[in-house]
Design an enzyme around this catalytic site. Structure first.
Site, PDB file in Angstrom:
ATOM      1  N   LYS A 153       0.843  -1.193   0.000  1.00 27.73           N
ATOM      2  CA  LYS A 153       0.000   0.000   0.000  1.00 27.73           C
ATOM      3  C   LYS A 153       0.875   1.238   0.000  1.00 27.73           C
ATOM      4  O   LYS A 153       1.846   1.328   0.748  1.00 27.73           O
ATOM      5  CB  LYS A 153      -0.867  -0.028   1.290  1.00 27.73           C
TER       6      LYS A 153
ATOM      7  N   LYS B 200       4.928   2.386   8.517  1.00 22.41           N
ATOM      8  CA  LYS B 200       3.656   3.016   8.926  1.00 22.41           C
ATOM      9  C   LYS B 200       2.582   1.962   9.127  1.00 22.41           C
ATOM     10  O   LYS B 200       1.829   1.996  10.092  1.00 22.41           O
ATOM     11  CB  LYS B 200       3.156   3.977   7.824  1.00 22.41           C
TER      12      LYS B 200
ATOM     13  N   LYS C 139       5.333   2.310  -2.873  1.00 19.03           N
ATOM     14  CA  LYS C 139       5.294   3.716  -3.295  1.00 19.03           C
ATOM     15  C   LYS C 139       5.517   3.774  -4.790  1.00 19.03           C
ATOM     16  O   LYS C 139       6.207   2.927  -5.361  1.00 19.03           O
ATOM     17  CB  LYS C 139       6.392   4.512  -2.574  1.00 19.03           C
TER      18      LYS C 139
ATOM     19  N   THR D 179      -4.724  12.958   6.802  1.00 17.79           N
ATOM     20  CA  THR D 179      -3.348  13.136   7.265  1.00 17.79           C
ATOM     21  C   THR D 179      -3.284  14.282   8.265  1.00 17.79           C
ATOM     22  O   THR D 179      -2.672  14.165   9.337  1.00 17.79           O
ATOM     23  CB  THR D 179      -2.401  13.391   6.075  1.00 17.79           C
TER      24      THR D 179
ATOM     25  N   ASN E 279      -2.313  20.547   0.955  1.00  9.64           N
ATOM     26  CA  ASN E 279      -3.432  19.781   1.517  1.00  9.64           C
ATOM     27  C   ASN E 279      -3.220  19.510   3.008  1.00  9.64           C
ATOM     28  O   ASN E 279      -4.093  19.780   3.825  1.00  9.64           O
ATOM     29  CB  ASN E 279      -3.605  18.469   0.754  1.00  9.64           C
TER      30      ASN E 279
ATOM     31  N   SER F   5      -7.041   5.420   4.291  1.00  9.55           N
ATOM     32  CA  SER F   5      -7.031   4.653   3.034  1.00  9.55           C
ATOM     33  C   SER F   5      -7.445   3.204   3.310  1.00  9.55           C
ATOM     34  O   SER F   5      -8.188   2.593   2.540  1.00  9.55           O
ATOM     35  CB  SER F   5      -5.626   4.643   2.423  1.00  9.55           C
TER      36      SER F   5
END
Ligand code: GLU
Length: 431
Positions: A85, A109, A121, A205, A236, A363
């Protein structure tokens, strides 16, 4: 694409040079953590690089009729715990090493927060701010075609990252659905709500960073009301965060965007600044008395939150920081050496792989909702996010106390344990 894009680039040669070798940074702390855990050298050798790495060339027809070839990457760090992920970034400085390190950080994470994933990634070397929406759509679709054999809802699930947003996720989803010939919303997260996105994903986030700050403020007995905070980054993450802080009575004394920074000890009018950002999230251009991003980091505050890019706090400026706490909202903003220096000065650094994990946590919630076909309210999402951040913070803090180490190394330990144990149980490595 403007202010929806995920982060604010800080224009600085120094900064750009330093974000080039995050892979070295990753393996150096990894080594320390595996040593503390007493793992065999095999564990370090196995985890220091991604298990899979794909490099692709994406031909894109530009609006002027010419074809341009873009370089893209996808790194899958480890899939012992489940599918991999992680986001896809569009940035001119993307490198293979950076994508590999970021995939490793995603594994950590997911391990820290207990998600049933390993890390991944992706990245494309491009300058999205100089591209039209049509060009970005063709690039996004081309990337999915190039990596389609490697990704999927039970293999590797992409998401937004630096300079990618929900529209780009929608194009990628559509391309994937066409290739597979069925509807598969769980292929990608960070989607628009109508396409199976989750309530609260866009702000996840920044909410995660906010919850982290709330825990720290309680532990340190530093009330949020009147607390002086600097947020470097007004995209963001930084923009939403500054807004939530302002709402809670925190004095946001400094903010920075791609072109400069604003600092005022009396506190800034954040809603006003947010309303005046241009389509690229820039507001500093409206002021005469702006300072540089580097100068802002050294200004007096209680809590400094780097929320832009990597490598902004290093050996060169760690001794000049004028704060009590650093919360890493960006990925890799503080170098290992700088964390050591800050540690020596009694400045707490709350690590990125914990503090900014809100994005991947929600997510995961989005993917669960897609798999169930049952959608949650924003309140449910935020409550569950808060619970996960809380539990993860306390675990990392406990590990830090147990081994007498800083929270960064403790977070690596927490993350690595899960990946190493799962890899060991599958018979891939001996611990
Ligand atoms: N790009 C975000 C991160 O670095 C989110 C990843 C995801 O949602 O999978 O954590």
């Amino acid at each position: 694409m403007g202010s929806n894009l995920q982060a604010t680039e800080v224009k600085s040669q120094k900064v750009n040079n330093e974000r080039k070798n995050p892979q070295k940074e990753f393996s150096s702390i990894l080594k320390e953590a595996t040593n503390i855990l007493g793992y065999s050298k095999d564990v370090f050798d196995f985890l220091k690089e991604p298990m899979r790495f794909l490099e692709v060339n994406i031909p894109v027809q530009m609006d002027n009729g010419q074809t341009k070839i873009f370089r893209g990457y996808r790194a899958q760090h480890n899939d012992a715990n489940g599918p991999t992920k992680g986001g896809i970034r569009f940035h001119p400085d993307v490198t293979a090493d950076e994508v590999k390190a970021l995939a490793g950080w995603m594994s950590l994470k997911c391990g820290i927060t207990g998600l049933p994933y390993g890390g991944a990634k992706g990245g494309i070397v491009c300058e999205p701010r100089n591209m039209s929406a049509n060009e970005l759509e063709r690039l996004s679709r081309g990337y999915v075609r190039a990596v389609s054999q490697l990704v999927g809802p039970t293999k590797d699930i992409p998401a937004p990252d630096m300079y990618t947003n929900s529209q780009i996720m929608a194009w990628m989803l559509d391309e994937y659905d066409h290739i597979r010939e069925f509807d598969s919303p769980g292929f990608i997260t960070g989607k628009p709500l109508v396409l199976g996105g989750s309530e609260g994903r866009e702000t996840a986030t920044s909410k995660g960073v906010l919850y982290t700050l709330q825990i720290v403020s309680e532990l340190k007995n530093m009330p949020l009301e009147g607390m002086k905070v600097i947020v470097q980054g007004f995209g963001n993450v930084g923009g939403h965060l500054a807004y939530y802080l302002h709402e809670l009575g925190v004095k946001v004394v400094g903010i920075a965007d791609a072109l400069g920074a604003i600092y005022d000890t009396d506190g800034l009018d954040i809603p006003d600044l947010l309303g005046r950002r241009d389509s690229f999230g820039i507001v500093s251009g409206l002021f005469d008395n702006i300072i540089t991003n580097e100068e802002l980091l050294e200004k007096e505050c209680d809590v400094l939150i780097p929320a832009a890019i990597g490598g902004v706090i290093d050996e060169g400026n760690a001794h000049k920081l004028n704060c009590q706490i650093v919360i890493e909202a960006a990925n890799g903003p503080t170098t290992k050496e700088a964390i050591q220096l800050l540690d020596d000065r009694g400045i707490l650094v709350v690590p990125d792989i914990l503090a900014n994990s809100g994005g991947v946590i929600v997510s995961y919630f989005e993917w669960c909702q897609n798999n169930q076909g049952y959608y949650w309210t924003k309140e449910t999402v935020e409550e569950r996010l808060k619970e996960k951040i809380h539990a993860s913070f306390l675990n990392v803090q406990h590990t830090a106390d147990q081994f007498g180490i800083n929270m960064k190394t403790a977070a690596y330990i927490e993350g690595i344990r899960k990946i190493a144990e799962a890899s060991g149980l599958r018979g891939w490595i001996k611990l």
